[in-house]
Motif scaffolding. Structure first.
Motif, PDB file in Angstrom:
ATOM      1  N   ARG A   1       0.812  -1.217   0.000  1.00 29.76           N
ATOM      2  CA  ARG A   1       0.000   0.000   0.000  1.00 29.76           C
ATOM      3  C   ARG A   1       0.842   1.262   0.000  1.00 29.76           C
ATOM      4  NH1 ARG A   1      -5.733   0.244   2.899  1.00 29.76           N
ATOM      5  NH2 ARG A   1      -5.818   1.858   1.317  1.00 29.76           N
TER       6      ARG A   1
ATOM      7  N   ASP B   1      -2.507   4.471  -4.262  1.00 26.86           N
ATOM      8  CA  ASP B   1      -3.886   4.041  -3.998  1.00 26.86           C
ATOM      9  C   ASP B   1      -4.880   4.972  -4.683  1.00 26.86           C
ATOM     10  OD1 ASP B   1      -3.065   1.935  -2.492  1.00 26.86           O
ATOM     11  OD2 ASP B   1      -3.587   2.793  -0.549  1.00 26.86           O
TER      12      ASP B   1
ATOM     13  N   HIS C   1      -6.827   0.284  -5.990  1.00 22.26           N
ATOM     14  CA  HIS C   1      -6.392  -0.999  -5.433  1.00 22.26           C
ATOM     15  C   HIS C   1      -6.323  -2.112  -6.479  1.00 22.26           C
ATOM     16  CE1 HIS C   1      -6.600   0.856  -1.566  1.00 22.26           C
ATOM     17  NE2 HIS C   1      -7.900   1.043  -1.633  1.00 22.26           N
TER      18      HIS C   1
ATOM     19  N   LEU D   1     -10.477  -4.590  -2.175  1.00 25.34           N
ATOM     20  CA  LEU D   1      -9.847  -4.330  -0.884  1.00 25.34           C
ATOM     21  C   LEU D   1     -10.571  -5.094   0.226  1.00 25.34           C
ATOM     22  CD1 LEU D   1      -7.687  -2.720   0.657  1.00 25.34           C
ATOM     23  CD2 LEU D   1      -9.366  -0.883   0.921  1.00 25.34           C
TER      24      LEU D   1
END
Length: 360
Positions: A279, A284, A289, A310
């Motif tokens: 991450r 992001d 994602h 996610l």
């Protein structure tokens, strides 16, 4: 090497290479039993069914929607003569362009941006072709037609299109990607070769998008000539090109490759051939994602949105590991250093393939 593998269990097994550095040493992993994709799919479907609209689409749309007003803020800041506000605006523009074209366009291509299929089709065409200056038709064929069903299958979905053997490693890894905004329309024309109607349509809508963007830059950012405005457009669109190219090569190249004849079942193909990048708040937002932190989940369930991949990530990871399957995840900088160090083997030489042995 065979001697490096654990003892073979007595019951039927599948043998697959699971080392990310598969070309360095022959590491085999023996998977007891045959876990089915349907077992994981049923768990994921239950989670999706229990999720609200906001969990499935709403939150992601709000995140991406911020890019639209921020784009105008960036254009305004670039009208300042002072260097600091100009640089801030320039960075905002590049980031917002990635959100709108790469993130939203990718989700729309998978019918994962909106609930309505028709809305996804319109959004995909608009952000990919009109704003992104890449053929919508070519993008769908390359990504949906080849990459996903043939992930890491040599000659079909092995990411070989990202290789440029004649370019030295440091030029490719740190400088060449800035040419991406210029190369994208040329790649589209190459992919559409012989398709007269589709080529004409692409050139028309790309021109409409180009003229509209140039006019917007001249109006808000204060550029006096169309040429200067056009150069400015190509420049800020290259802001995230480095990350875009890196993400596309980090997550598949260097992982096990298969021939079409020896391809494994879907669960094993995606488990061994896809990698998640750890991450990062910035990545992001600009890529989502599905392209970064949950890329394995995306390849297994491509029609799910950023929020949903996610949400199912813990279930997928637990399922993989509890069944003895690999779950590849690495930090961005570790993959960058790895590719710079192994550039010759990964990006220049032809990929070695993993012969898949076992029950199908």
């Amino acid at each position: 090497m065979e001697s490096s593998a654990p003892a073979v269990p007595s019951k039927p097994v599948r043998k697959v290479k699971v080392s990310v550095e598969a070309h360095d040493k022959d590491i085999y992993h023996y998977v007891e039993g045959l876990p089915k994709y349907q077992e994981l799919s049923s768990q994921v479907k239950r989670i999706v069914a229990e999720s609200t609209y906001w969990e499935r689409f709403g939150y992601g749309l709000m995140e991406m929607g911020c890019a639209i007003p921020l784009h105008f803020v960036g254009l305004y800041l670039c009208s300042f003569e002072s260097m600091l506000p100009f640089l801030v605006g320039f960075f905002i523009l590049g980031s917002c362009h990635c959100v709108i074209t790469s993130r939203a366009g990718h989700l729309a291509a998978h019918n994962a941006l909106f609930e309505s299929r028709r809305a996804n089709e319109i959004a995909r065409w608009f952000v990919v072709e009109v704003i992104g200056w890449f053929s919508d038709r070519a993008a769908v064929q390359i990504h949906i037609g080849d990459h996903h069903p043939y992930t890491n299958i040599i000659g079909l979905g092995d990411s070989a299109t990202w290789k440029a053997p004649l370019i030295p490693r440091y030029i490719y890894m740190f400088f060449a990607p800035i040419l991406l905004p210029v190369l994208a329309p040329l790649v589209s024309l190459k992919e559409l070769k012989g398709q007269v109607k589709e080529t004409a349509s692409f050139l028309f809508w790309m021109t409409v998008g180009f003229v509209a963007n140039v006019a917007l830059v001249m109006r808000i950012s204060g550029y006096q000539t169309p040429l200067n405005a056009a150069l400015f457009l190509f420049a800020f669109r290259a802001v995230t090109a480095l990350h875009y190219v890196h993400i596309n090569i980090f997550q598949h190249i260097g992982l096990p490759m298969y021939t079409l004849k020896d391809r494994p079942a879907k669960l094993y193909q995606m488990s061994t051939g896809v990698l998640n990048i750890n991450r990062n708040v910035y990545l992001d937002w600009i890529m989502g994602h599905t392209l970064v932190y949950c890329h394995i989940e995306h390849h297994l369930f491509p029609n799910l949105s950023d929020c949903m991949v996610l949400k199912i990530r813990p279930i997928v990871k637990q399922f993989m590991l509890s069944n003895g399957l690999p779950y590849h995840e690495k930090p961005y900088m570790e993959r960058l250093n790895y590719f710079v160090d192994k550039y010759e083997e990964l990006m220049v030489k032809a990929p070695a393939f993993t012969h898949y042995v076992g029950l199908q």
